[in-house]
Write a protein that holds these residues in place. Sequence first.
Motif, short mmCIF file in Angstrom:
data_model
loop_
_atom_site.label_atom_id
_atom_site.label_comp_id
_atom_site.label_asym_id
_atom_site.label_seq_id
_atom_site.Cartn_x
_atom_site.Cartn_y
_atom_site.Cartn_z
N ASN A 33 43.31 62.70 63.76
CA ASN A 33 43.21 63.92 62.89
C ASN A 33 42.87 64.99 63.74
O ASN A 33 41.86 64.81 64.67
CB ASN A 33 42.03 63.68 61.79
CG ASN A 33 41.76 64.91 61.06
OD1 ASN A 33 42.71 65.76 60.69
ND2 ASN A 33 40.59 65.06 60.45
N SER A 91 34.17 54.42 61.48
CA SER A 91 33.94 55.20 60.33
C SER A 91 34.56 54.06 59.03
O SER A 91 35.34 53.44 59.49
CB SER A 91 34.39 56.39 60.19
OG SER A 91 33.80 57.25 59.02
N CYS A 96 37.27 58.39 56.67
CA CYS A 96 38.27 58.73 57.55
C CYS A 96 39.19 59.58 56.65
O CYS A 96 39.98 60.86 56.87
CB CYS A 96 39.29 57.78 58.18
SG CYS A 96 38.08 56.92 59.56
N ILE A 99 37.99 63.19 55.81
CA ILE A 99 37.98 63.78 56.95
C ILE A 99 39.29 64.42 57.13
O ILE A 99 39.37 65.79 57.32
CB ILE A 99 37.39 63.21 58.38
CG1 ILE A 99 36.06 62.93 58.33
CG2 ILE A 99 37.83 64.03 59.80
CD1 ILE A 99 35.58 61.97 59.31
N ASN A 103 39.00 68.22 56.60
CA ASN A 103 38.30 68.66 57.81
C ASN A 103 36.74 67.92 57.79
O ASN A 103 36.38 67.19 56.85
CB ASN A 103 38.37 70.02 58.11
CG ASN A 103 38.12 70.30 59.73
OD1 ASN A 103 38.27 69.34 60.56
ND2 ASN A 103 38.47 71.56 59.77
N PHE A 104 36.32 67.83 59.19
CA PHE A 104 35.08 67.27 59.48
C PHE A 104 33.84 68.19 59.14
O PHE A 104 34.10 69.47 59.38
CB PHE A 104 35.04 67.05 60.87
CG PHE A 104 33.93 66.22 61.35
CD1 PHE A 104 33.76 64.89 61.15
CD2 PHE A 104 32.66 66.89 62.07
CE1 PHE A 104 32.50 64.19 61.35
CE2 PHE A 104 31.57 66.20 62.23
CZ PHE A 104 31.42 64.90 62.12
N SER A 105 32.97 67.69 58.44
CA SER A 105 31.95 68.49 58.06
C SER A 105 30.56 68.03 58.85
O SER A 105 30.25 67.00 58.57
CB SER A 105 31.53 68.63 56.53
OG SER A 105 30.22 69.17 56.56
#
Length: 111
Positions: A33, A91, A96, A99, A103-105
């Motif tokens: 990603n 993870s 996954c 994400i 997106n990643f938080s």
Amino acid sequence: CSLHGVNGCSASCAFANRAPVPRGYRLAGVWRNQNPALWARYSLMRATVLHECSRRGCVPCPVESCMPAFDGLDSSSLLAGANEWRLFHGSSEAACRQICARNFSLGLAGS
């Protein structure tokens, strides 16, 4: 912590009661990603580090994730002159997928 599990106690307790590191992992799958804006910023910083290392000299810090077969996993090879290596984390598949979709938080890190 071997007594309270992951994130179940203070850092001092976790340090005093360290759980053994597992051995013999088996890779089940890999997803990539990539956030284009963050990759552009990283690429600029990587070029700066490469320039500084070539100017001043850097002592390499070889780790397993900068050796074959990890060094050429995708179209962006590692720069040995910048002392670069890959960082892997595990993870769940559901995490996954979230994400990749949203997106990643940082607020959800460790959950």
